[in-house]
Design a protein around this motif. Structure first.
Motif, PDB file in Angstrom:
ATOM      1  N   TRP A 128       0.854  -1.176   0.000  1.00  0.00           N
ATOM      2  CA  TRP A 128       0.000   0.000   0.000  1.00  0.00           C
ATOM      3  C   TRP A 128       0.894   1.231   0.000  1.00  0.00           C
ATOM      4  O   TRP A 128       1.848   1.321   0.788  1.00  0.00           O
ATOM      5  CB  TRP A 128      -0.904   0.023   1.230  1.00  0.00           C
ATOM      6  CG  TRP A 128      -2.002  -0.988   1.196  1.00  0.00           C
ATOM      7  CD1 TRP A 128      -1.969  -2.258   1.677  1.00  0.00           C
ATOM      8  CD2 TRP A 128      -3.313  -0.792   0.663  1.00  0.00           C
ATOM      9  NE1 TRP A 128      -3.176  -2.894   1.467  1.00  0.00           N
ATOM     10  CE2 TRP A 128      -4.026  -2.013   0.855  1.00  0.00           C
ATOM     11  CE3 TRP A 128      -3.967   0.271   0.049  1.00  0.00           C
ATOM     12  CZ2 TRP A 128      -5.347  -2.174   0.447  1.00  0.00           C
ATOM     13  CZ3 TRP A 128      -5.283   0.111  -0.356  1.00  0.00           C
ATOM     14  CH2 TRP A 128      -5.960  -1.105  -0.162  1.00  0.00           C
ATOM     15  N   TYR A 135      -4.475   9.397   0.704  1.00  0.00           N
ATOM     16  CA  TYR A 135      -5.254   8.162   0.536  1.00  0.00           C
ATOM     17  C   TYR A 135      -4.300   7.028   0.162  1.00  0.00           C
ATOM     18  O   TYR A 135      -3.196   7.248  -0.343  1.00  0.00           O
ATOM     19  CB  TYR A 135      -6.360   8.342  -0.505  1.00  0.00           C
ATOM     20  CG  TYR A 135      -5.961   8.101  -1.939  1.00  0.00           C
ATOM     21  CD1 TYR A 135      -6.082   6.837  -2.521  1.00  0.00           C
ATOM     22  CD2 TYR A 135      -5.482   9.138  -2.734  1.00  0.00           C
ATOM     23  CE1 TYR A 135      -5.721   6.621  -3.841  1.00  0.00           C
ATOM     24  CE2 TYR A 135      -5.124   8.925  -4.054  1.00  0.00           C
ATOM     25  CZ  TYR A 135      -5.239   7.669  -4.606  1.00  0.00           C
ATOM     26  OH  TYR A 135      -4.876   7.444  -5.918  1.00  0.00           O
ATOM     27  N   GLU A 136      -4.703   5.790   0.405  1.00  0.00           N
ATOM     28  CA  GLU A 136      -3.826   4.646   0.171  1.00  0.00           C
ATOM     29  C   GLU A 136      -4.339   3.806  -1.000  1.00  0.00           C
ATOM     30  O   GLU A 136      -5.547   3.586  -1.133  1.00  0.00           O
ATOM     31  CB  GLU A 136      -3.741   3.767   1.431  1.00  0.00           C
ATOM     32  CG  GLU A 136      -3.066   4.457   2.607  1.00  0.00           C
ATOM     33  CD  GLU A 136      -2.974   3.533   3.811  1.00  0.00           C
ATOM     34  OE1 GLU A 136      -4.013   2.956   4.203  1.00  0.00           O
ATOM     35  OE2 GLU A 136      -1.868   3.386   4.351  1.00  0.00           O
ATOM     36  N   HIS A 137      -3.387   3.343  -1.813  1.00  0.00           N
ATOM     37  CA  HIS A 137      -3.745   2.496  -2.938  1.00  0.00           C
ATOM     38  C   HIS A 137      -2.652   1.455  -3.143  1.00  0.00           C
ATOM     39  O   HIS A 137      -1.539   1.570  -2.634  1.00  0.00           O
ATOM     40  CB  HIS A 137      -3.949   3.319  -4.204  1.00  0.00           C
ATOM     41  CG  HIS A 137      -2.731   4.084  -4.634  1.00  0.00           C
ATOM     42  ND1 HIS A 137      -2.439   5.355  -4.170  1.00  0.00           N
ATOM     43  CD2 HIS A 137      -1.721   3.770  -5.487  1.00  0.00           C
ATOM     44  CE1 HIS A 137      -1.321   5.782  -4.712  1.00  0.00           C
ATOM     45  NE2 HIS A 137      -0.857   4.833  -5.521  1.00  0.00           N
ATOM     46  N   ASN A 298      -9.789   1.457  -2.778  1.00  0.00           N
ATOM     47  CA  ASN A 298      -8.712   2.243  -2.201  1.00  0.00           C
ATOM     48  C   ASN A 298      -9.149   2.714  -0.814  1.00  0.00           C
ATOM     49  O   ASN A 298     -10.326   2.637  -0.459  1.00  0.00           O
ATOM     50  CB  ASN A 298      -8.371   3.440  -3.089  1.00  0.00           C
ATOM     51  CG  ASN A 298      -7.648   3.017  -4.350  1.00  0.00           C
ATOM     52  OD1 ASN A 298      -6.905   2.039  -4.362  1.00  0.00           O
ATOM     53  ND2 ASN A 298      -7.858   3.754  -5.434  1.00  0.00           N
ATOM     54  N   ARG A 299      -8.211   3.219  -0.034  1.00  0.00           N
ATOM     55  CA  ARG A 299      -8.486   3.583   1.356  1.00  0.00           C
ATOM     56  C   ARG A 299      -8.472   5.097   1.527  1.00  0.00           C
ATOM     57  O   ARG A 299      -7.431   5.743   1.428  1.00  0.00           O
ATOM     58  CB  ARG A 299      -7.443   2.962   2.283  1.00  0.00           C
ATOM     59  CG  ARG A 299      -7.428   1.441   2.312  1.00  0.00           C
ATOM     60  CD  ARG A 299      -6.226   0.948   3.102  1.00  0.00           C
ATOM     61  NE  ARG A 299      -6.225  -0.508   3.260  1.00  0.00           N
ATOM     62  CZ  ARG A 299      -5.203  -1.201   3.775  1.00  0.00           C
ATOM     63  NH1 ARG A 299      -4.108  -0.557   4.182  1.00  0.00           N
ATOM     64  NH2 ARG A 299      -5.266  -2.514   3.876  1.00  0.00           N
ATOM     65  N   SER A 301      -8.984   8.258   4.120  1.00  0.00           N
ATOM     66  CA  SER A 301      -8.616   8.337   5.538  1.00  0.00           C
ATOM     67  C   SER A 301      -9.804   8.343   6.485  1.00  0.00           C
ATOM     68  O   SER A 301      -9.703   7.861   7.611  1.00  0.00           O
ATOM     69  CB  SER A 301      -7.752   9.578   5.789  1.00  0.00           C
ATOM     70  OG  SER A 301      -8.437  10.755   5.387  1.00  0.00           O
ATOM     71  N   ASP A 303     -12.746   6.876   5.890  1.00  0.00           N
ATOM     72  CA  ASP A 303     -13.705   5.882   5.418  1.00  0.00           C
ATOM     73  C   ASP A 303     -14.008   4.813   6.458  1.00  0.00           C
ATOM     74  O   ASP A 303     -13.265   4.613   7.427  1.00  0.00           O
ATOM     75  CB  ASP A 303     -13.167   5.203   4.152  1.00  0.00           C
ATOM     76  CG  ASP A 303     -14.268   4.790   3.190  1.00  0.00           C
ATOM     77  OD1 ASP A 303     -15.430   4.723   3.622  1.00  0.00           O
ATOM     78  OD2 ASP A 303     -13.956   4.543   2.014  1.00  0.00           O
ATOM     79  N   PRO A 305     -14.551   0.685   7.401  1.00  0.00           N
ATOM     80  CA  PRO A 305     -13.824  -0.523   6.972  1.00  0.00           C
ATOM     81  C   PRO A 305     -14.393  -1.134   5.694  1.00  0.00           C
ATOM     82  O   PRO A 305     -13.682  -1.812   4.955  1.00  0.00           O
ATOM     83  CB  PRO A 305     -13.995  -1.466   8.167  1.00  0.00           C
ATOM     84  CG  PRO A 305     -14.230  -0.573   9.336  1.00  0.00           C
ATOM     85  CD  PRO A 305     -15.018   0.587   8.788  1.00  0.00           C
ATOM     86  N   GLY A 307     -15.407   0.554   3.172  1.00  0.00           N
ATOM     87  CA  GLY A 307     -15.063   1.390   2.032  1.00  0.00           C
ATOM     88  C   GLY A 307     -16.229   2.144   1.435  1.00  0.00           C
ATOM     89  O   GLY A 307     -16.235   2.430   0.230  1.00  0.00           O
ATOM     90  N   TYR A 310     -15.335   5.474  -0.463  1.00  0.00           N
ATOM     91  CA  TYR A 310     -14.682   5.255  -1.755  1.00  0.00           C
ATOM     92  C   TYR A 310     -15.671   4.704  -2.769  1.00  0.00           C
ATOM     93  O   TYR A 310     -15.652   5.089  -3.949  1.00  0.00           O
ATOM     94  CB  TYR A 310     -13.493   4.309  -1.596  1.00  0.00           C
ATOM     95  CG  TYR A 310     -12.743   4.114  -2.890  1.00  0.00           C
ATOM     96  CD1 TYR A 310     -11.961   5.140  -3.409  1.00  0.00           C
ATOM     97  CD2 TYR A 310     -12.837   2.926  -3.619  1.00  0.00           C
ATOM     98  CE1 TYR A 310     -11.279   4.988  -4.612  1.00  0.00           C
ATOM     99  CE2 TYR A 310     -12.156   2.769  -4.821  1.00  0.00           C
ATOM    100  CZ  TYR A 310     -11.377   3.803  -5.305  1.00  0.00           C
ATOM    101  OH  TYR A 310     -10.724   3.654  -6.501  1.00  0.00           O
TER     102      TYR A 310
END
Length: 337
Positions: A128, A135-137, A298-299, A301, A303, A305, A307, A310
């Motif tokens: 990640w 944001y995480e991808h 994607n995650r 911040s 959100d 669990p 999602g 997103y």
């Protein structure tokens, strides 16, 4: 007309308010994996009529319909490799296909042989990373894995092809009986070998071989925009080439291709290398009228669990694209008249 779908896992069925959320943001169709059907895992990868009916009823209660019932590749790995237990796994697939056909589901998913089922990838190659605003991808470093020499204990490409075609030749007649489409996603990452093991369904020519070897109007493909772009092949040429065979679409954007960069990142749909409006327009131009699914989460911040934020972002993005295409088509029709 292109429609929007989302995948759900078994835990969603126990959260009716979350299922209502899916409906509220403008999604009418869901993609399930059959292992969420009660009794499937206990029976070793074989669903039951009552179990599937229970899932359908829970979704019907909130106005959702199943677009695709997907199978899980690890449940028939012995069939891919021609090993003991493979005949039973094919029988399970036949039963599952018949149940889905009887239930009137439009699409049955068959998965390809994935190397990671037998030889898991090293964690550091799949990570990640952060994007805009934190944001995480996902980032997948492929070249190192793709360049590894073949393992002594790896199956051959011919062995995998033989198993794949055997599965299809046993399952497609059942799908044809119910006029139910079958969608194949293909290998991800899309390379001819990875982690020292061959893969066979990694490019457009491989799909052509599958369709030629097992001819049927119902034998189709899940066109994963992200995977196909990552391969380095031209996705717009692919859409034109397989327009009549595309039965499901993963509407995912990425940065980077494996041939050029050796890796790729699964980014927000509006910041990848592709213009997703152009992708949707190409699908519309070939007459595609199935669903598009934003695919991987994607995650964000803030959100949940699950999602949800997103999901809502992606669905809004896709709805805007589809409404723009519809408006353009309407204008063209008025001009022509």
């Amino acid at each position: 007309m292109i429609r929007i779908a989302t995948r759900i896992s078994a835990d969603w069925l126990d959260r009716p308010e979350d299922l209502k959320f899916i409906k509220q943001i403008g999604v009418d169709y869901v993609d399930i994996v059959l292992d969420m059907v009660p009794g499937y895992n206990k029976a070793g990868g074989r669903a039951t009529k009552d179990g599937l009916a229970e899932v359908i009823e829970k979704l019907d209660d909130v106005g959702l319909k199943i677009e695709r019932a997907n199978t899980s590749g690890p449940d028939y790995v012995n069939a891919f490799l021609g090993q003991a237990g493979g005949e039973q796994e094919i029988e399970n697939l036949q039963v599952n296909a018949e149940l889905c056909g009887e239930a009137g589901l439009p699409l049955f998913g068959i998965q390809c042989f994935q190397t990671a089922t037998l030889f898991p990838f090293r964690d550091e190659l799949h990570s990640w990373v952060t994007g805009r605003g934190g944001y995480e991808h996902h980032r997948m470093r492929v070249r190192e894995l793709a360049d590894m020499p073949l393992r002594d204990d790896a199956p051959s490409a011919g062995q995998i092809w033989e198993g794949t075609l055997n599965i299809y030749r046993n399952v497609m007649p059942i799908a044809d009986q119910y006029n139910m489409k079958v969608g194949m996603h293909g290998n991800a990452p899309p390379v001819p070998k990875i982690n020292g093991v061959p893969q066979v369904l990694y490019n457009f020519d491989a799909f052509d071989r599958l369709f030629t070897e097992v001819p049927s109007d119902n034998n189709g493909m899940t066109f994963c925009v992200g995977t196909r772009y990552e391969s380095g092949e031209n996705i717009f040429e692919g859409i034109r080439r397989f327009g009549h065979k595309i039965v499901h679409v993963h509407f995912r954007n990425v940065k980077g291709t494996i041939p050029e960069n050796g890796e790729y990142e699964e980014v927000m749909p509006d910041e990848g290398d592709l213009n997703m409006y152009e992708v949707a327009k190409a699908l519309d131009d070939v007459g595609y009228d199935g669903v598009i699914d934003y695919d991987h989460l994607n995650r964000i911040s803030t959100d949940s669990p699950q999602g949800r934020e997103y999901m809502a972002y992606c669905v809004g993005h896709m709805r805007g694209i589809l409404q723009s295409i519809d408006a353009q088509n309407s204008t063209q029709r008025v001009t022509l008249s």
